[in-house]
Design a protein around this motif. Structure first.
Motif, PDB file in Angstrom:
ATOM      1  N   GLY A  83      56.512  48.332  48.133  1.00  0.00           N
ATOM      2  CA  GLY A  83      55.455  48.795  49.113  1.00  0.00           C
ATOM      3  C   GLY A  83      53.809  48.848  48.599  1.00  0.00           C
ATOM      4  N   VAL A  84      53.640  48.020  47.450  1.00  0.00           N
ATOM      5  CA  VAL A  84      52.279  47.703  47.229  1.00  0.00           C
ATOM      6  C   VAL A  84      52.161  46.133  47.419  1.00  0.00           C
ATOM      7  CG1 VAL A  84      50.606  47.672  45.165  1.00  0.00           C
ATOM      8  CG2 VAL A  84      52.273  49.470  45.087  1.00  0.00           C
ATOM      9  N   ASP A  85      51.068  46.116  48.385  1.00  0.00           N
ATOM     10  CA  ASP A  85      51.084  44.543  48.968  1.00  0.00           C
ATOM     11  C   ASP A  85      49.918  43.781  48.146  1.00  0.00           C
ATOM     12  OD1 ASP A  85      52.548  45.466  51.231  1.00  0.00           O
ATOM     13  OD2 ASP A  85      51.034  46.824  51.737  1.00  0.00           O
ATOM     14  N   GLY A  86      49.160  44.325  47.471  1.00  0.00           N
ATOM     15  CA  GLY A  86      48.162  43.656  46.739  1.00  0.00           C
ATOM     16  C   GLY A  86      47.136  44.301  45.811  1.00  0.00           C
ATOM     17  N   VAL A  87      45.975  43.596  45.595  1.00  0.00           N
ATOM     18  CA  VAL A  87      45.039  43.949  44.965  1.00  0.00           C
ATOM     19  C   VAL A  87      43.536  43.770  45.392  1.00  0.00           C
ATOM     20  CG1 VAL A  87      44.666  41.909  43.352  1.00  0.00           C
ATOM     21  CG2 VAL A  87      44.354  44.158  42.270  1.00  0.00           C
ATOM     22  N   LEU A  88      42.616  44.539  44.989  1.00  0.00           N
ATOM     23  CA  LEU A  88      41.194  44.153  45.232  1.00  0.00           C
ATOM     24  C   LEU A  88      40.500  44.131  43.880  1.00  0.00           C
ATOM     25  CD1 LEU A  88      39.109  46.163  48.053  1.00  0.00           C
ATOM     26  CD2 LEU A  88      38.282  45.607  45.805  1.00  0.00           C
ATOM     27  N   GLY A  89      39.874  43.088  43.744  1.00  0.00           N
ATOM     28  CA  GLY A  89      39.367  42.922  42.204  1.00  0.00           C
ATOM     29  C   GLY A  89      38.021  42.039  42.027  1.00  0.00           C
ATOM     30  N   THR A  90      37.644  42.092  40.918  1.00  0.00           N
ATOM     31  CA  THR A  90      36.684  40.907  40.532  1.00  0.00           C
ATOM     32  C   THR A  90      37.461  39.810  39.979  1.00  0.00           C
ATOM     33  OG1 THR A  90      36.236  42.424  38.569  1.00  0.00           O
ATOM     34  CG2 THR A  90      34.680  42.610  40.404  1.00  0.00           C
ATOM     35  N   ALA A  91      36.788  38.835  39.717  1.00  0.00           N
ATOM     36  CA  ALA A  91      37.305  37.443  39.161  1.00  0.00           C
ATOM     37  C   ALA A  91      37.977  37.637  37.982  1.00  0.00           C
ATOM     38  CB  ALA A  91      36.351  36.494  39.154  1.00  0.00           C
ATOM     39  N   ASP A  92      37.496  38.261  36.800  1.00  0.00           N
ATOM     40  CA  ASP A  92      37.999  38.448  35.408  1.00  0.00           C
ATOM     41  C   ASP A  92      39.312  39.205  35.681  1.00  0.00           C
ATOM     42  OD1 ASP A  92      36.431  40.851  36.233  1.00  0.00           O
ATOM     43  OD2 ASP A  92      36.289  41.506  34.273  1.00  0.00           O
ATOM     44  N   VAL A  93      39.208  40.138  36.274  1.00  0.00           N
ATOM     45  CA  VAL A  93      40.714  40.844  36.595  1.00  0.00           C
ATOM     46  C   VAL A  93      41.535  40.103  37.289  1.00  0.00           C
ATOM     47  CG1 VAL A  93      41.759  42.971  36.924  1.00  0.00           C
ATOM     48  CG2 VAL A  93      39.532  43.236  36.310  1.00  0.00           C
ATOM     49  N   ILE A  94      41.409  39.628  38.267  1.00  0.00           N
ATOM     50  CA  ILE A  94      42.411  38.876  39.016  1.00  0.00           C
ATOM     51  C   ILE A  94      42.829  37.642  38.174  1.00  0.00           C
ATOM     52  CG2 ILE A  94      42.344  37.299  41.104  1.00  0.00           C
ATOM     53  CD1 ILE A  94      40.680  39.156  42.590  1.00  0.00           C
ATOM     54  N   GLU A  95      41.948  37.148  37.776  1.00  0.00           N
ATOM     55  CA  GLU A  95      42.286  35.877  36.969  1.00  0.00           C
ATOM     56  C   GLU A  95      43.456  36.263  35.725  1.00  0.00           C
ATOM     57  OE1 GLU A  95      38.359  33.000  37.374  1.00  0.00           O
ATOM     58  OE2 GLU A  95      38.589  34.393  35.516  1.00  0.00           O
ATOM     59  N   ASP A  96      42.959  37.568  35.327  1.00  0.00           N
ATOM     60  CA  ASP A  96      44.220  38.021  34.342  1.00  0.00           C
ATOM     61  C   ASP A  96      45.448  38.086  35.027  1.00  0.00           C
ATOM     62  OD1 ASP A  96      42.157  37.857  32.223  1.00  0.00           O
ATOM     63  OD2 ASP A  96      41.823  40.237  32.173  1.00  0.00           O
ATOM     64  N   LEU A  97      45.327  38.743  36.217  1.00  0.00           N
ATOM     65  CA  LEU A  97      46.555  39.012  36.793  1.00  0.00           C
ATOM     66  C   LEU A  97      47.444  37.755  37.334  1.00  0.00           C
ATOM     67  CD1 LEU A  97      45.295  42.144  39.110  1.00  0.00           C
ATOM     68  CD2 LEU A  97      47.025  42.296  37.086  1.00  0.00           C
ATOM     69  N   LEU A  98      46.444  36.809  37.809  1.00  0.00           N
ATOM     70  CA  LEU A  98      47.175  35.418  37.974  1.00  0.00           C
ATOM     71  C   LEU A  98      47.937  34.884  36.732  1.00  0.00           C
ATOM     72  CD1 LEU A  98      44.454  33.787  39.954  1.00  0.00           C
ATOM     73  CD2 LEU A  98      46.665  34.313  40.666  1.00  0.00           C
ATOM     74  N   MET A  99      47.321  35.006  35.656  1.00  0.00           N
ATOM     75  CA  MET A  99      48.003  34.373  34.443  1.00  0.00           C
ATOM     76  C   MET A  99      49.043  35.408  33.993  1.00  0.00           C
ATOM     77  SD  MET A  99      44.459  32.898  32.138  1.00  0.00           S
ATOM     78  CE  MET A  99      43.626  34.449  32.353  1.00  0.00           C
ATOM     79  N   LEU A 100      49.180  36.487  34.233  1.00  0.00           N
ATOM     80  CA  LEU A 100      50.453  37.478  33.929  1.00  0.00           C
ATOM     81  C   LEU A 100      51.631  37.459  35.104  1.00  0.00           C
ATOM     82  CD1 LEU A 100      48.370  40.541  33.002  1.00  0.00           C
ATOM     83  CD2 LEU A 100      49.916  39.112  31.510  1.00  0.00           C
ATOM     84  N   GLY A 101      51.228  36.356  36.130  1.00  0.00           N
ATOM     85  CA  GLY A 101      52.254  36.316  37.118  1.00  0.00           C
ATOM     86  C   GLY A 101      52.563  37.400  37.988  1.00  0.00           C
ATOM     87  N   ALA A 102      51.542  38.387  38.268  1.00  0.00           N
ATOM     88  CA  ALA A 102      51.536  39.542  38.859  1.00  0.00           C
ATOM     89  C   ALA A 102      51.011  39.409  40.417  1.00  0.00           C
ATOM     90  CB  ALA A 102      50.538  40.653  38.087  1.00  0.00           C
ATOM     91  N   LEU A 103      50.559  38.202  40.791  1.00  0.00           N
ATOM     92  CA  LEU A 103      50.151  38.146  42.155  1.00  0.00           C
ATOM     93  C   LEU A 103      50.961  37.225  43.012  1.00  0.00           C
ATOM     94  CD1 LEU A 103      46.196  37.945  41.294  1.00  0.00           C
ATOM     95  CD2 LEU A 103      47.799  40.222  42.035  1.00  0.00           C
ATOM     96  N   GLU A 104      52.170  37.068  42.786  1.00  0.00           N
ATOM     97  CA  GLU A 104      52.914  36.203  43.676  1.00  0.00           C
ATOM     98  C   GLU A 104      53.247  36.939  44.891  1.00  0.00           C
ATOM     99  OE1 GLU A 104      53.527  32.830  42.854  1.00  0.00           O
ATOM    100  OE2 GLU A 104      52.197  33.256  41.525  1.00  0.00           O
ATOM    101  N   GLY A 105      52.845  36.299  46.074  1.00  0.00           N
ATOM    102  CA  GLY A 105      53.312  36.854  47.324  1.00  0.00           C
ATOM    103  C   GLY A 105      52.239  37.994  47.656  1.00  0.00           C
ATOM    104  N   LYS A 106      51.297  38.281  46.873  1.00  0.00           N
ATOM    105  CA  LYS A 106      50.447  39.265  47.055  1.00  0.00           C
ATOM    106  C   LYS A 106      49.219  39.179  48.026  1.00  0.00           C
ATOM    107  CE  LYS A 106      52.942  42.264  44.645  1.00  0.00           C
ATOM    108  NZ  LYS A 106      54.053  43.356  45.354  1.00  0.00           N
ATOM    109  N   VAL A 107      48.771  40.210  48.651  1.00  0.00           N
ATOM    110  CA  VAL A 107      47.416  40.230  49.354  1.00  0.00           C
ATOM    111  C   VAL A 107      46.312  40.212  48.050  1.00  0.00           C
ATOM    112  CG1 VAL A 107      45.700  41.063  50.855  1.00  0.00           C
ATOM    113  CG2 VAL A 107      48.256  41.012  51.303  1.00  0.00           C
ATOM    114  N   VAL A 108      45.282  39.440  48.136  1.00  0.00           N
ATOM    115  CA  VAL A 108      44.325  39.363  47.153  1.00  0.00           C
ATOM    116  C   VAL A 108      42.853  39.429  47.700  1.00  0.00           C
ATOM    117  CG1 VAL A 108      43.105  38.319  44.979  1.00  0.00           C
ATOM    118  CG2 VAL A 108      45.708  37.926  45.512  1.00  0.00           C
ATOM    119  N   ILE A 109      42.379  40.143  47.573  1.00  0.00           N
ATOM    120  CA  ILE A 109      40.773  40.663  48.290  1.00  0.00           C
ATOM    121  C   ILE A 109      39.936  40.482  46.797  1.00  0.00           C
ATOM    122  CG2 ILE A 109      39.505  42.228  49.541  1.00  0.00           C
ATOM    123  CD1 ILE A 109      41.737  40.966  51.227  1.00  0.00           C
ATOM    124  N   GLY A 110      38.864  39.613  47.150  1.00  0.00           N
ATOM    125  CA  GLY A 110      37.789  39.461  46.104  1.00  0.00           C
ATOM    126  C   GLY A 110      36.678  40.502  46.395  1.00  0.00           C
TER     127      GLY A 110
END
Length: 295
Positions: A83-110
């Motif tokens: 039920g959690v669809d995604g994340v809203l964050g700054t580049a540093d946090v979003i990049e960390d989450l990308l490297m952790l594989g946590a954003l596959e299929g997720k909505v990402v708002i910069g």
């Protein structure tokens, strides 16, 4: 059990120091979401852009969001819940989450404007120091979010207003969502910037934000939950996402207020940060699941 280990943090630092080009490659290969609205028919985003403004407090801990490994652990656990669809964050946090594989299929708002640092004399001059429309589009993200505070007594307000209007226009040209978070704000007796959460102020801020730029086709409003949400929601035909707000000691009352606001068809989702990541009892999963339930 932690979702993010010391080994994960070591790997992130290693990638950043030795192979930074891999971050863009991971973003390019990311599985895209099927749409903005998830399984609940609404969109639930976890917000994590506070730290870029120096706003690290959660509950009684003034430096809660200052521990990056702990923050990432909480984010990955939250993003992993149904039920959690995604994340809203700054580049540093979003990049960390990308490297952790946590954003596959997720909505990402910069998060776009983070220049109005908390507690500063220039806070209302909220410069666009984060994402812009081009970088959001190039990374394959779904949209951008901007904070738009209107201080009737601060001459820096028009510059922020113009910058927000230009950002809405640039996102619209790319067909990307623009989330605008408006407030009427002012200085208190201690010279701290405070948001006016009266019905009149929230309605006024919503109507001004809705009129930014040459098109509102891709604009969503991020609005606080107040007692008279009926009047607030009557002020616009734009889709609304609810602002989760500060960590509340009375989580049941907070959830009840969210549930009441969600009864309106204009409310298309929620953007919640500290209330989910740092709940009073420390149980991230339970806080997330309870929020999904009321969605």
């Amino acid at each position: 059990m932690k979702a993010v280990t010391d080994g994960d943090i070591k790997a992130i630092v290693e990638t950043r120091s030795s192979h930074p080009e891999r971050i863009a490659a991971i973003a390019a290969a990311r599985v895209q979401p099927k749409g903005l609205l998830g399984s609940t028919g609404r969109m639930l985003l976890v917000a994590t852009d506070h730290s870029a403004r120096g706003a690290l407090r959660a509950g009684d801990n003034p430096l809660a969001m200052g521990d990056r490994a702990d923050l990432l652990d909480r984010l990955v656990r939250a993003l992993g819940r149904p039920g959690v669809d995604g994340v809203l964050g700054t580049a540093d946090v979003i990049e960390d989450l990308l490297m952790l594989g946590a954003l596959e299929g997720k909505v990402v708002i910069g998060s776009m404007n983070r220049g109005g640092l908390a507690g500063t004399v220039f806070e209302i001059d909220d410069r666009f120091t984060g994402f812009d429309a081009d970088s959001i589009g190039d990374f394959g993200f779904q949209g951008g979010k901007m904070l738009f505070r209107i201080d009737p007594e601060d001459p820096s307000t028009p510059a922020t207003m113009q910058s927000c209007a230009e950002a809405v226009r640039a996102l619209g040209r790319r067909g990307l969502m623009a989330i605008v978070e408006p407030f009427i704000s002012g200085r208190d007796d201690d010279n701290r910037l405070r948001n006016d959460l009266s019905t009149e102020a929230v309605v006024r801020s919503a109507t001004v934000a809705a009129g930014l730029s040459a098109t509102s086709a891709y604009t969503w409003l991020k609005l606080p939950v107040i007692d008279n949400m009926e009047a607030v929601l009557a002020a616009t035909t734009l889709p609304v996402v609810l602002l989760g707000g500060e960590v509340s000691s009375d989580q049941d009352a907070q959830f009840a207020a969210w549930s009441k606001a969600l009864s309106s068809p204009k409310v298309r989702g929620m953007v919640v940060g500290r209330s989910l990541l740092y709940p009073p009892n420390g149980d991230v999963e339970t806080a997330v699941d309870a929020t999904v339930e009321i969605m």
